[in-house]
Enzyme design. Sequence first.
Site, PDB file in Angstrom:
ATOM      1  N   HIS A  72       0.815  -1.215   0.000  1.00  0.00           N
ATOM      2  CA  HIS A  72       0.000   0.000   0.000  1.00  0.00           C
ATOM      3  C   HIS A  72       0.848   1.263   0.000  1.00  0.00           C
ATOM      4  O   HIS A  72       0.610   2.193  -0.786  1.00  0.00           O
ATOM      5  CB  HIS A  72      -0.937   0.000   1.214  1.00  0.00           C
ATOM      6  N   CYS A 101      35.241   1.211 -24.258  1.00  0.00           N
ATOM      7  CA  CYS A 101      34.385   1.090 -23.077  1.00  0.00           C
ATOM      8  C   CYS A 101      35.104   1.566 -21.823  1.00  0.00           C
ATOM      9  O   CYS A 101      34.612   1.365 -20.714  1.00  0.00           O
ATOM     10  CB  CYS A 101      33.912  -0.350 -22.896  1.00  0.00           C
TER      11      CYS A 101
END
Length: 798
Positions: free
Chosen positions: A423, A754
Site C-alpha cells: 500500500h 568502453c
Amino acid sequence: MKYIRFFEELRLSDVAMVGGKNASLGEMYCKLSKQGVKIPNGFATTAEAYWHYLEYNKLTCEISATLSGLDTSDMGALAACGEHLRSIIAHARMPADLEAEIIEAYQRLMQMYDESLLAVSVRSSATAEDLPDASFAGQQESYLNVRGASNVVEHIKQVYASLFTNRAISYRVDKGFDHLKVALSVGVQKMVRSDLAAAGVMFSIDTESGFNDAVFITGAYGLGENVVQGAVQPDEAYVFKPLLIDGFRALLGRTLGEKCQKMIYSESLKNPTKNVHVPSVEQRRYCLSEEELLILARYAVIIENHYSTLAGHLQPMDIEWAKDGLSGELFIVQARPETVHSRRDYHLIESYRLTDKSQIIAQGKSVGGKIASGRARIIKDISDMSQLKPGEVLVTEMTDPDWEPIMKSAAAIVTNRGGRTCHAAIISRELGLPAVVGTRTGSETIIDGDMVTVSCAEGESGMIYAGELPFEVLRVDVGNLVRPKTNIMMNVGSPERAFDFSATPNDGVGLARLEFIISNSIGIHPNAILNFDKIANQAVKQEITKRIAAYDSPVDFYIKKLAEGVAMIAAAFYPKPVIFRMSDFKSNEYANLIGGREFEPEEENPMIGFRGASRYYSDAFRDAFILECRAMKLVREEKGLKNISLMIPFVRTPAEGQKVLDLMAEQGLRRGEHHLKVYMMCEIPANVIAADAFLDIFDGFSIGSNDLTQLMLGVDRDSALVAHIFDEREPVMLEMFKMAIDACKRRHKYIGICGQAPSDYPEIADFLVREGIDSMSLNPDSVLEATMRILQVEKERS
C-alpha cells in the site's frame, strides 16, 4: 434477479452498474477464461441495490447533512463524521427483497462448486472505481473467508458502510467526486485456498521505471492481504514479455523476500482470518516455482493485451493472483488499470542526483526515483497521525488505506515492512513521493524530529541519510533528439538499474561487467561453490548454505543467479546489442568473496597477474569459468536473449585467446553459431601492435582505456604515488587508440571503446569520433551530454 449479476452476465462496459472491480472480473471471466486465464466465479450486487438500501432506510438526507461543510484536513472532524456514517449504515436493515436475492445467489454459487458452506470474499467495487485518473482501490473494506448466507448479507452491509471510511471520504473530496453520486457494488467471489499456498500482486509493467516489457510479480505465503498491506516483504520476480510470447522461459530475475508471517483461515466466523509465523526454512524458499512464475506472466500478458485492445492503446495492468493449495492451480482474483506510469510523459527524462552524502541511518527498497528532505516524524499508531506536519518525512511500521489522508502531506515515506507492491509503495507512486519500504528497523534507527534525506535515486536500494543533503534534478526532453552516426552505448554493471538506464536514448550496452553481478548478487567465490562439501571453515559453509537455500544445489544457485543478472540487463536493452565481459576480478578482489581466500594466490601486483583470459583455461579456474559459460548459454538459449555478445578481457597472446575460445565452444558458446559474436578487450599494448593476429580469431575490439594507459605509461593505476602521471590524453595514448581503430577498420571488424576516458574527457570523445570509431560506451550519467556533443562533432565533420 433485479439486484444481482453473476460474473458471466457482466462486461467492462458495466462500470456504472457494478463498479470497476466487478465489471473487470466479469470481463475477464467471460472473455479470458477461454484463453486459459482462471478466474474464480462469483456475483455482484448492483449500484441500484446500494441506492435501494439507502432509500429503504431513509439514509440519504442524513449522509448529506453530516458531510455538509466538512473540512477533511481536520482529522478529528473527519473521524467523527466517518464513524457516525459507518454506524448508521452498518446497523440499518437489509431490504427483504435484496436479502432474498443475495441468499439465492450464494446458494447457487455453493451448488456450482459443490460445497455446503462455501468460503467467499466480499469486496467493494465503487461505480467510479479505477478510472484512468483515479484509483479507488483500497478505499473501502474487503472481507475474506466469509461463510454462510447470513454472514454474506451482514458483510455486504459492512462493505456499504465502508464507503464512508475516513480515507474514502478524504479521497473523494481530493478527486472532486460528489459523495452521493458514487454508489457501491459488492463482489462476492469464491475464495481460492491460497491460505494453504501463496498469493500476491503483479504488474504488467515495472512499477519503478515504467519499463513496459517486463511483468513484475510479488508473492508471499498465505492470503494476499499481507502483500497488499505491506505486512511482509514478498518474493519478487521479473519475466520478459516479448520472449515469453515467443515461447522462451524468459524469467529475468528473482529476489527472495522475508515472508515472516502468513494469513490463513481461522475457525472463528467473527474473525475469519489470522496471521501465523512462517518457519525460517520456508522463509528461505521461494513461494512459487519458475514454471508458476511463467504461467502468471502469461496471464498478465493475456490480460494486458485484452485491455489494451479495448482501450485502443497500451494499458498496463495491476493484477492480484492466488494459488490454490488444494488443486495447485493459479487464479486471477482482480485486475485494474495501472494508474501511474500509464500517464507518464516518457519524452521527459527526469533524474535526481545527490551532490553530497552523509551517514546512512536506514535503507530498504526504493519506490520511485526522487529525493526529498524533511524532519523525520515517527508515528507508531494511526491514532497519532495528526502529529505529522506538512513537509515532514513519515516513518512508520506500515501503512494501510486509513493512512491516506495524511500521506499526501508528507515529503517522503519510510516503512519498516512491505515490498514494492504494498500500500505505501502504490500510494507514494500516485502522489509522486519518494518512499523507502521494508527498512525493518527504520523507526528505531531514525530519530524523531531529526532532519533526514530520503534518496530513491540510487537503484533498488533506497537510502535514508542523516541531515538535509543537497541534490540536483536534471530534466531533459529527448522526444526530438537525433541519433548520432557513432553508436552511443552504456557501461552497465547493476541489473537493478538497467530498466532505468534503458530509458535514456542509447544504442545498447558496450560493457556489462560480469564481476559486478558476481559480487553483488552472488557474493561467493565460484570455487567455493564447486568445492562446497570440502570447505573446512564452518562459518563460511553456513553463510553459503543460507544464501543457496532456495536453490537445488550450490551450482544451481551460482548459474541461475548469474544468468538472472545477465538477463535483466540484456532484456532492458533488447533487441539492441549488449556486450558482456566475462569476469575480470583480480586475485585480491576474488579473495574478498565468501570462501575466496582458500582459492586465491597472494600476488604483489594483481593488476598484471592472475586475471582475464589467463585464468579461464588454467587448472585453478577452468571449472569456475565453465559456470560462467553455462550461465551465458542459459540466457541465450533458454531465455532467448540472443542480443548478448561476449567479450574476453586481458588476452596477452593470440594463443591463449584461442584456448579460451576453444573452451567456450566446448560449452556450447561457439563463435559464429546462433549469431554469437565474441569480442576482445584491447587493453594491452600487444593487442594494438599485433592487432591482426588477434583479429584473426575475434570479432573485434573494445578499447579498455584504463588498462591500456596503465601499461603504456608504466603506471600502476592503484598507486596514489604516481596517479598524477596517469592521463589518457597523452599523445602516445591517442596514437594507440588510432592504431586500434585503423586495424579494425582495415579488417572490417567492430571497434568500440568502453574505458573511462570518453566519459571523463570530452576531447577524447571528439578525437575518437574524428577517427571513425564505431561506438563509445559511456557511464549512464554521461550519455545525454556526450550524445549532444558528438552530434556537434559529426556536424562539423560533414
